[in-house]
Design a protein around this motif. Sequence first.
Motif, PDB file in Angstrom:
ATOM      1  N   GLU A  59       0.833  -1.203   0.000  1.00 40.42           N
ATOM      2  CA  GLU A  59       0.000   0.000   0.000  1.00 40.42           C
ATOM      3  C   GLU A  59       0.870   1.256   0.000  1.00 40.42           C
ATOM      4  N   LEU A  60       1.949   1.224   0.769  1.00 40.92           N
ATOM      5  CA  LEU A  60       2.864   2.364   0.817  1.00 40.92           C
ATOM      6  C   LEU A  60       3.426   2.660  -0.579  1.00 40.92           C
ATOM      7  N   MET A  61       3.795   1.616  -1.309  1.00 43.75           N
ATOM      8  CA  MET A  61       4.349   1.836  -2.638  1.00 43.75           C
ATOM      9  C   MET A  61       3.282   2.372  -3.587  1.00 43.75           C
ATOM     10  N   GLY A  62       2.042   1.959  -3.355  1.00 47.67           N
ATOM     11  CA  GLY A  62       0.942   2.543  -4.120  1.00 47.67           C
ATOM     12  C   GLY A  62       0.809   4.027  -3.829  1.00 47.67           C
ATOM     13  N   ARG A  63       1.041   4.386  -2.580  1.00 51.14           N
ATOM     14  CA  ARG A  63       0.965   5.803  -2.198  1.00 51.14           C
ATOM     15  C   ARG A  63       2.086   6.610  -2.843  1.00 51.14           C
ATOM     16  N   LEU A  64       3.215   5.943  -3.098  1.00 52.04           N
ATOM     17  CA  LEU A  64       4.319   6.606  -3.793  1.00 52.04           C
ATOM     18  C   LEU A  64       3.876   6.966  -5.226  1.00 52.04           C
ATOM     19  N   VAL A  65       3.193   6.025  -5.870  1.00 58.86           N
ATOM     20  CA  VAL A  65       2.693   6.285  -7.233  1.00 58.86           C
ATOM     21  C   VAL A  65       1.648   7.399  -7.196  1.00 58.86           C
ATOM     22  N   LEU A  66       0.779   7.383  -6.196  1.00 62.24           N
ATOM     23  CA  LEU A  66      -0.229   8.447  -6.086  1.00 62.24           C
ATOM     24  C   LEU A  66       0.436   9.794  -5.816  1.00 62.24           C
ATOM     25  N   GLY A  67       1.554   9.776  -5.078  1.00 58.82           N
ATOM     26  CA  GLY A  67       2.329  11.005  -4.863  1.00 58.82           C
ATOM     27  C   GLY A  67       2.869  11.528  -6.178  1.00 58.82           C
ATOM     28  N   ALA A  68       3.373  10.617  -7.005  1.00 56.31           N
ATOM     29  CA  ALA A  68       3.894  11.003  -8.324  1.00 56.31           C
ATOM     30  C   ALA A  68       2.768  11.572  -9.190  1.00 56.31           C
ATOM     31  N   GLN A  69       1.600  10.958  -9.108  1.00 56.85           N
ATOM     32  CA  GLN A  69       0.432  11.449  -9.864  1.00 56.85           C
ATOM     33  C   GLN A  69       0.115  12.892  -9.446  1.00 56.85           C
ATOM     34  N   LYS A  70       0.206  13.159  -8.163  1.00 60.79           N
ATOM     35  CA  LYS A  70      -0.069  14.490  -7.619  1.00 60.79           C
ATOM     36  C   LYS A  70       0.969  15.506  -8.132  1.00 60.79           C
ATOM     37  N   VAL A  71       2.244  15.105  -8.103  1.00 59.19           N
ATOM     38  CA  VAL A  71       3.330  15.963  -8.580  1.00 59.19           C
ATOM     39  C   VAL A  71       3.080  16.332 -10.054  1.00 59.19           C
ATOM     40  N   ALA A  72       2.703  15.336 -10.846  1.00 61.99           N
ATOM     41  CA  ALA A  72       2.438  15.570 -12.272  1.00 61.99           C
ATOM     42  C   ALA A  72       1.301  16.581 -12.439  1.00 61.99           C
ATOM     43  N   GLU A  73       0.288  16.447 -11.615  1.00 60.96           N
ATOM     44  CA  GLU A  73      -0.857  17.366 -11.655  1.00 60.96           C
ATOM     45  C   GLU A  73      -0.385  18.786 -11.296  1.00 60.96           C
ATOM     46  N   ILE A  74       0.415  18.894 -10.252  1.00 58.01           N
ATOM     47  CA  ILE A  74       0.911  20.197  -9.778  1.00 58.01           C
ATOM     48  C   ILE A  74       1.750  20.872 -10.866  1.00 58.01           C
ATOM     49  N   ASP A  75       2.574  20.092 -11.569  1.00 59.99           N
ATOM     50  CA  ASP A  75       3.452  20.656 -12.604  1.00 59.99           C
ATOM     51  C   ASP A  75       2.798  20.664 -13.993  1.00 59.99           C
ATOM     52  N   GLY A  76       1.508  20.290 -14.060  1.00 63.16           N
ATOM     53  CA  GLY A  76       0.773  20.368 -15.328  1.00 63.16           C
ATOM     54  C   GLY A  76       1.198  19.339 -16.356  1.00 63.16           C
ATOM     55  N   LEU A  77       1.598  18.150 -15.903  1.00 64.99           N
ATOM     56  CA  LEU A  77       2.115  17.117 -16.811  1.00 64.99           C
ATOM     57  C   LEU A  77       1.154  15.960 -17.056  1.00 64.99           C
ATOM     58  N   SER A  78       0.002  15.982 -16.391  1.00 64.67           N
ATOM     59  CA  SER A  78      -0.882  14.812 -16.424  1.00 64.67           C
ATOM     60  C   SER A  78      -1.224  14.380 -17.843  1.00 64.67           C
ATOM     61  N   GLU A  79      -1.519  15.351 -18.710  1.00 60.32           N
ATOM     62  CA  GLU A  79      -1.937  15.008 -20.076  1.00 60.32           C
ATOM     63  C   GLU A  79      -0.755  14.706 -20.980  1.00 60.32           C
ATOM     64  N   GLN A  80       0.272  15.546 -20.947  1.00 60.78           N
ATOM     65  CA  GLN A  80       1.410  15.340 -21.867  1.00 60.78           C
ATOM     66  C   GLN A  80       2.250  14.117 -21.489  1.00 60.78           C
TER      67      GLN A  80
END
Length: 114
Positions: A59-80
């Motif tokens: 679960e912790l490693m899943g949270r790491l991926v969700l953290g990365a997803q959040k970072v991508a959202e913050i930096d505007g990278l989700s789509e590209q």
Amino acid sequence: MTACIFCKMVSGEIQPDVVYEDDDVLAFRDLNPQAPTHVLVIPKKHYSTTNELQPEDAELMGRLVLGAQKVAEIDGLSEQGYRMVLNCNEGAGQTVFHIHMHVLGGRRMNWPPG
Ligand code: AMP
Ligand code: ZN
């Protein structure tokens, strides 16, 4: 025992450029960026390499991926798009022995990686 450099970031002894934080993970900008966005997402709990992970850490490693997803959202990278990298041990290029996920984006990412 002296804490590792990333544990010192978790404890606040060293203050990185934090992008995102929650109860389980801390995300901060890499000191030597390899792309316009280069953020490291780390578990707050210390593990030297992914070899130490146990089934209960899934679960912790899943949270790491969700953290990365959040970072991508913050930096505007989700789509590209963005790349997530976990290096395990020296042969793979690991230099800091506290698990960290690289989140890279903002430029074209090549495949296969070097
Ligand atoms: P790796 O080679 O996969 O172990 O990645 C370690 C990463 O940590 C490298 O990209 C370094 O540039 C980065 N790094 C090392 N020390 C610091 C620091 N004090 N603050 C931010 N990033 C760091
Ligand atoms: Zn550590």
